[in-house]
Every structure is written in C-alpha cells, then in structure tokens.
Design a protein around this motif. Structure first.
Motif, PDB file in Angstrom:
ATOM      1  N   LEU A 312     -81.525  88.831  -9.556  1.00  0.00           N
ATOM      2  CA  LEU A 312     -80.829  87.574  -9.833  1.00  0.00           C
ATOM      3  C   LEU A 312     -79.969  87.164  -8.647  1.00  0.00           C
ATOM      4  N   ARG A 313     -79.293  88.130  -8.040  1.00  0.00           N
ATOM      5  CA  ARG A 313     -78.480  87.819  -6.858  1.00  0.00           C
ATOM      6  C   ARG A 313     -79.353  87.339  -5.708  1.00  0.00           C
ATOM      7  N   VAL A 314     -80.520  87.976  -5.561  1.00  0.00           N
ATOM      8  CA  VAL A 314     -81.413  87.599  -4.464  1.00  0.00           C
ATOM      9  C   VAL A 314     -81.937  86.180  -4.654  1.00  0.00           C
ATOM     10  N   TYR A 315     -82.472  85.888  -5.868  1.00  0.00           N
ATOM     11  CA  TYR A 315     -83.161  84.612  -6.074  1.00  0.00           C
ATOM     12  C   TYR A 315     -82.228  83.455  -6.412  1.00  0.00           C
ATOM     13  N   LEU A 316     -81.042  83.752  -6.951  1.00  0.00           N
ATOM     14  CA  LEU A 316     -80.124  82.667  -7.314  1.00  0.00           C
ATOM     15  C   LEU A 316     -79.077  82.386  -6.246  1.00  0.00           C
ATOM     16  N   VAL A 317     -78.859  83.323  -5.338  1.00  0.00           N
ATOM     17  CA  VAL A 317     -77.832  83.122  -4.301  1.00  0.00           C
ATOM     18  C   VAL A 317     -78.435  83.245  -2.895  1.00  0.00           C
ATOM     19  N   SER A 318     -79.064  84.389  -2.605  1.00  0.00           N
ATOM     20  CA  SER A 318     -79.532  84.637  -1.235  1.00  0.00           C
ATOM     21  C   SER A 318     -80.627  83.664  -0.821  1.00  0.00           C
ATOM     22  N   VAL A 319     -81.627  83.486  -1.692  1.00  0.00           N
ATOM     23  CA  VAL A 319     -82.733  82.587  -1.341  1.00  0.00           C
ATOM     24  C   VAL A 319     -82.249  81.141  -1.174  1.00  0.00           C
ATOM     25  N   PRO A 320     -81.424  80.587  -2.103  1.00  0.00           N
ATOM     26  CA  PRO A 320     -80.895  79.233  -1.865  1.00  0.00           C
ATOM     27  C   PRO A 320     -80.075  79.133  -0.582  1.00  0.00           C
ATOM     28  N   PHE A 321     -79.343  80.199  -0.237  1.00  0.00           N
ATOM     29  CA  PHE A 321     -78.577  80.181   1.011  1.00  0.00           C
ATOM     30  C   PHE A 321     -79.509  80.086   2.215  1.00  0.00           C
ATOM     31  N   LEU A 326     -82.060  76.826   6.517  1.00  0.00           N
ATOM     32  CA  LEU A 326     -83.251  76.204   7.097  1.00  0.00           C
ATOM     33  C   LEU A 326     -83.093  74.689   7.175  1.00  0.00           C
ATOM     34  N   TYR A 327     -82.476  74.105   6.152  1.00  0.00           N
ATOM     35  CA  TYR A 327     -82.229  72.659   6.163  1.00  0.00           C
ATOM     36  C   TYR A 327     -81.271  72.288   7.295  1.00  0.00           C
ATOM     37  N   LEU A 328     -80.201  73.064   7.461  1.00  0.00           N
ATOM     38  CA  LEU A 328     -79.249  72.798   8.548  1.00  0.00           C
ATOM     39  C   LEU A 328     -79.927  72.933   9.907  1.00  0.00           C
ATOM     40  N   SER A 329     -80.793  73.948  10.028  1.00  0.00           N
ATOM     41  CA  SER A 329     -81.522  74.125  11.281  1.00  0.00           C
ATOM     42  C   SER A 329     -82.423  72.931  11.559  1.00  0.00           C
ATOM     43  N   LEU A 330     -83.073  72.410  10.505  1.00  0.00           N
ATOM     44  CA  LEU A 330     -83.924  71.233  10.651  1.00  0.00           C
ATOM     45  C   LEU A 330     -83.102  70.009  11.041  1.00  0.00           C
ATOM     46  N   TYR A 331     -81.913  69.883  10.463  1.00  0.00           N
ATOM     47  CA  TYR A 331     -81.036  68.756  10.786  1.00  0.00           C
ATOM     48  C   TYR A 331     -80.587  68.815  12.254  1.00  0.00           C
ATOM     49  N   PHE A 409     -87.685  80.408  12.339  1.00  0.00           N
ATOM     50  CA  PHE A 409     -87.676  78.956  12.154  1.00  0.00           C
ATOM     51  C   PHE A 409     -86.703  78.295  13.132  1.00  0.00           C
ATOM     52  N   ASN A 410     -85.524  78.885  13.287  1.00  0.00           N
ATOM     53  CA  ASN A 410     -84.490  78.296  14.137  1.00  0.00           C
ATOM     54  C   ASN A 410     -84.933  78.226  15.593  1.00  0.00           C
ATOM     55  N   CYS A 411     -85.647  79.261  16.060  1.00  0.00           N
ATOM     56  CA  CYS A 411     -86.035  79.316  17.470  1.00  0.00           C
ATOM     57  C   CYS A 411     -87.313  78.536  17.774  1.00  0.00           C
TER      58      CYS A 411
END
Length: 659
Positions: A312-321, A326-331, A409-411
């Motif tokens: 639950l910690r992985v999929y509800l917190v870590s994965v959304p983070f 990734l969105y910030l990197s795309l921005y 992804f970032n690089c």
C-alpha cells in the motif's frame, strides 16, 4: 600493521585493532559496560569471543574526544574459526577454491605455521563485523540504562543500539603501510597498465574490486567504439546516412560486451572464492520496524510487518511520487525546448559569435538542472525506500534500484523527443554533446576536486593537532589521531552511485552515439579520470568500508542488459529514419515501418540467442566447480558409511544372536 593503542595498554597478547566501535558520548555507563562485556565474553556465554580495548582509558586526551571509543580485534584462532563459520573460500593445495575448515587447514596453499597472514585484513575485519552483528539478546528485556530500547530473545544487539542512536558507528581501520603500497600501485603512479584488482580485493573485498573491474572492462570495451567513431567525427560526415553502419556496429557491440563481461566476472569471482559460496542467511535491517511476532523460518521472536501494508505504501505513495517527478521532469524539458527555440531565433535573426555561443546556453543550463534534480530525487528515493520498511537489506537495495526509471527518463527524455518527435539530427547531436560534457565536468568537480580539497584541509588540521601534542613530532600519525581522522571521514554508501554513473554513460554511448560518434571517446577519457578519482576517494576521503563478498555486479547486470535492449530499438528506429533507408520505400511508409520492426525483432532474437550460446561461466571453471561438488558428495557418502558401520558395531541387527 597498525600500532598498538597508546592508551589502554598492551596486554602482551599481540592485540591488533581491526574495527572501531564508537558509542554516543553521553551513552549510559551500564550500557557501555554491558556491550563491551558481550563483545569479550566467550561464545559459550553468548558473547563474541573478541578482544576489546578502550582507545582512551580513563579520560579522553582532549575535551572534544569521545571517551566511548573502543578498538576491537581477535586472536588468530578466533578469526580462523570465524572464517570456517562464514564458509570463506581459500585456495587449496591443488589450486581449487574450497571452503576453509580448521581441521583441514594444513592443506590450504597459503597456510603456514599457525596461520599468520593466511587471512587478509579485510577478511579479518569482515569476520569481526559478522561476529558483532551475531551478538544476540538472551534473557535481557532492554538495553541496560535504556528501558525504551526493548530487546527480546534473538534480537541483534548491535542493530538495536544503532537504531536507538546509542551506537554511533562501527568501521574498520585502515592499515597504513598496506594502504601506502596500494595507493602507489593504484593511482599515484600514472601508467598504461591494468588496475591491481587482486590487491584491491585483498584490501577492500570482492564487491568493490568487481566495481573497479567493471569500470576497467567498460573502458577497454569502449576503445573499438572510439576508434570507429573518431574518423566519422574528423571527416565531418554531416550526411547522417553514413551513420547507419555505425548504428549497426553499435547494436553488435552493446550485446557482445555484456555477455563477455559475465564470463570475465565469473573468472574473477572464482579466483576470489565467491562464485560458489553460499549466501549467508540475511538478518533484518537496523531500521526495520514492526509488531513483535514469531519468525516462521528461524522460530525467533522479531518484528513482523505485513506485506500488504508495504505494498500500500509503495502503490499509494511511492509510485504517485515517481509519476509526479516524471511530470516535473517533462515540464522542465518543455521549458528547455522553449529556451532553445528562443536562442535559435536570435541566432537566425542576427548570426554572430555571441548568438552562436548563446545557442549552447540552454543545453548547459538544462544539463545542470538534470544533475540537481537527480541529486534531489536520490535523497527522496532513499527516504521513501526506507519508509516502505523493507525487512532485508537486499530487498531495500533492489527497490532503490527500481527508482532508476526517473534517472533514465530525466537524462534521456529530451534526446528521445528530439530524435523521434522533432526528428532533428543536428539538434540531437548538439544536445547529446552538451549534456554529456556538462555532466562529466560536474561529476569530476563533485567527485574528485571537492573531496580532494576538503580532505587536504582535514588532514592538515589533524597533523597540526598531533604536532602540538607530541614532542618531538611523530614520524607518522599515532593510532589515536588515526582513529580521530577516520571517524570524521565520510561514510562510503556503497557502489550504487558509481554504477548509476556508468549506467547513464552506457546509455549515452549505446542509444544515440551514432549521431555523435565522439561520445565514446569522451566516455573513455571520463572513465580514465574516474579510476584515479575513485581510487583517491577510497584511500583518503571515505572511511574504509567493510568487505562485501560478491560474485557479480548484481541487479546492475540486468539494468545494463535492459539498456542494451532499448539501444537495439533506438538504433533500429534511427536507421529506419535515415534518408538512405527511406529511399528504398518511396511509396509506402507502412512497409518501411514493418521492415524496421522486423529487423529490430530479428536483432532482439539474435541477442537472445547469443545470451544462450555464450555460457556465463567459462568451461574450465564449470569443470572445476563440478569436480568440487563431486568430491563433496563422495566425502559425505564416506562419512555416512562410517557412521552406519559404527552404528552396526554398537547395535547388532535383529537377526544376530546376542549370545
């Protein structure tokens, strides 16, 4: 060897300090006494059977010195029995590698007399660390003086004291003379020769030696790529049709070198005795938390944490983070393209020297931002992985490596966008060159020049203090000052960051080097300086790490192989986009896509076939391992027969008369 403690005395037993145990300066006296007694008590009494001496007996030499610093060592016999318990592999008289046993010690090649020098100092320190980690609570319910630091039967004492902040650090001491010899042969003498991998393994252990072995191998593997790429760059073949051949060479190269590395690492691991060594049962991490329960494997009471909560910690917190990152990197990437477009419009409107320079500024800024984002993300990834509460260190490291997705992804996101969306090969070449060169400069400054400057300041300050206290000044640093210096050094956090850097460089070379052939040359130059800077850091910037037995580079082998698969897809797509290939399909773009996909699938199939055809372990090593297994089975059979014969002589069969 290290000097005897100047304070605390020498008991005449030839005590050699191997490991430093530092407790908090304000640690309760009863806790300190209890721990030191546990370390020195015999194994039968539940102790470690090691020797322990206080660095400063009574009071510390200065007000800033921590009085709770202890030196831990062990008798030769204790260390040999520890080597047997750990199953350390050593070279046998017949040249094979076998698990050491005290009963069979005279049949091992380097065992002379009473075994002095048979074990390396790194192995001795690893044994001491294992014995300290094996200290278990028996009937104690808490650490003396700390009622909230609960204990239960079987709980690791060292890990509990670390998690509660009572134990500050445990680290192995450097061996001054051996370190000088290693430094001279490793990095102080500029030479065109291989690294002293056996000496590195002897001093630091197999895990670190395998990293430097892979760094050396990767550098030599890049030489053919660099030799092929230099003519392309020098002759300035701006027609990108010429790079189809280079992309094809790239495809074969990235597959073959990884398969060949498996064989090379297997050869080294066999020579060092870790290839066939069984992995020890893993204990919970110091930071692992949970409700006290019964471990079904060991039968001991220890903290248990439901796997559903962790997921639950992985999929509800870590994965959304990660998705948010990734969105910030795309921005940030989109902002970079806006800056790049603005700079190019200025240059097109009024082409001058300064506007030409300005076209490189957005790429440089973007490269710096990428490095900063990677650094911030690394700290966030470590925090989240620790918060996920993984029970084992191996699980923690594996989940931490999963966060590589962001670094990748970032690089490389901007390069993929330029190559396959904008399809601007000139801009791709410029961006790749700028990102690669800028990241290498930043890494060299952060990893080499800055640590070197800080360490020189620290060493000068320590030597000035030593000269003030000593009259006349000592020829070399006393042990107490050596402990002070090493205690203040940075802790080496493992090879994760080093492998990550090589992973990203491998990506720059394998994915897009066909449009910038000089990339391999730059990476070779970077790796050569990386060898010297990493060697200096290990010898003079970081504390000496404990030896970590390893048979391969672990999860990083899978990461590099995944990158090579992506490289096949990328290079096939670049080949399919070239005008030379497009000219064969003037009327149907669908046929071009289908042919490109077919070739890409064929190359992936060839890559898979090569993986099965080229054995990971050389044949002669497979034969030696099989012979060793056969001899072990034969010895077991003889032991069983001898036991059954003895049983028959004591207990006759039912058909035999008792009279």
């Amino acid at each position: 060897m290290l000097k005897q403690p100047s304070a605390g005395g020498d008991d005449g037993s030839g005590f050699t300090p191997l490991v430093v145990v530092e407790l908090a300066p304000d640690a309760k006296e009863e806790a300190v006494v209890w721990l030191t007694r546990k370390i020195s008590d015999s194994e039968q009494s539940g102790g470690a059977g090691l020797s322990v001496q206080q660095l400063w007996s009574g009071t510390a030499e200065t007000e800033k010195d921590n009085p709770n610093v202890f030196l831990v060592g062990g008798s030769r016999q204790r260390l040999l029995s520890g080597a047997e318990d750990l199953g350390l592999f050593k070279e046998f008289n017949d040249g094979s590698m076998r698990a050491f046993t005290c009963a069979n010690r005279d049949n091992f090649k380097d065992f002379k007399g009473d075994g002095d020098g048979f074990l390396s100092m790194a192995e001795c320190q690893y044994i001491v660390k294992h014995e300290l980690d094996s200290l278990r609570a028996k009937s104690e319910t808490h650490i003396p003086g700390y009622e909230k630091a609960k204990l239960y039967p079987g709980k690791s004492i060292i890990r509990r004291m670390q998690s509660k902040g009572i134990l500050v650090q445990v680290f192995p001491l450097h061996e001054t003379e051996e370190l000088k010899r290693l430094s001279f042969t490793w990095y102080k003498k500029v030479k065109l020769s291989l690294q002293p991998l056996d000496e590195i393994r002897h001093y630091y252990g197999e895990g670190l030696a395998l990293y430097f072995g892979f760094l050396e191998y990767f550098t030599f593997a890049l030489v053919p790529m660099a030799l092929v790429g230099v003519p392309y760059y020098l002759f300035d073949w701006e027609s990108y049709d010429k790079y189809v051949l280079f992309a094809g060479f790239n495809l074969v190269w990235c597959t073959v070198i990884l398969e060949a590395w498996k064989r090379s690492s297997a050869t080294m691991a066999y020579r060092w005795g870790t290839l066939s060594r069984k992995k020890a049962f893993e204990e919970p991490r110091p930071g692992f938390r949970g409700v006290l329960g019964l471990n079904p494997v060991t039968g001991r009471e220890e903290p248990l944490y439901p796997n559903t909560k962790r997921l639950l910690r992985v999929y509800l917190v870590s994965v959304p983070f990660v998705v948010l990152c990734l969105y910030l990197s795309l921005y940030v990437m989109m902002v970079y393209f806006l800056m790049e477009g603005w700079a190019l419009s200025l240059h097109d409107a009024e082409p001058t020297f300064w506007t030409t320079v300005l076209t490189f500024v957005p790429s440089v800024i973007y490269a710096v931002v990428i490095e900063v984002m990677n650094l911030i993300y690394r700290y966030a990834a470590e925090f989240l992985t620790g918060w996920e509460n993984h029970r084992l260190e191996s699980s923690y490291q594996n989940h931490l490596s999963i966060y590589l997705h962001f670094n990748f992804f970032n690089c490389f996101a901007s390069l993929f966008y330029i190559a396959f969306v904008m399809q601007d090969m000139v801009m791709l070449r410029q961006s790749l060159a700028t990102l690669l060169i800028t990241s290498q400069i930043l890494n060299q400054v952060m990893e080499a020049f800055l640590p070197y400057w800080l360490q020189r300041r620290r060493n000068k300050k320590m030597m000035r203090r030593a000269r003030k206290r000593a009259s006349p000044p000592p020829a070399e640093m006393p042990l107490a000052d050596q402990v002070r210096l090493e205690a203040d050094m940075s802790t080496y956090l493992g090879t994760f960051d080093d492998y990550l850097e090589l992973f990203l460089l491998f990506g720059y070379v394998s994915l897009f080097s066909c449009v910038y052939p000089l990339a391999a040359v730059l990476v070779v130059l970077n790796n050569v300086t990386e060898v010297y800077s990493d060697a200096f850091k290990m010898c003079h910037v970081f504390k000496r790490p404990f030896s970590e037995p390893a048979a391969n580079i672990g999860v990083w082998q899978l990461a590099f192989e995944a990158m090579s698969v992506i490289a096949v897809v990328t290079n096939c797509a670049l080949i399919g986009m070239s005008p030379q290939v497009k000219s064969y399909f003037p009327e149907s773009e669908t046929q071009l896509i289908l042919w490109t996909a077919a070739i890409e699938h064929g190359l992936l199939a060839l890559k898979l076939i090569l993986t099965f055809v080229i054995p990971d372990v050389p044949k002669h090593i497979q034969t030696k391992l099989a012979r060793l297994e056969f001899e072990s089975l034969e010895a077991l059979k003889k032991k069983v027969r001898a036991r059954s014969v003895g049983c028959q002589s004591v207990c006759p069969s039912h058909g035999q008369s008792w009279w």
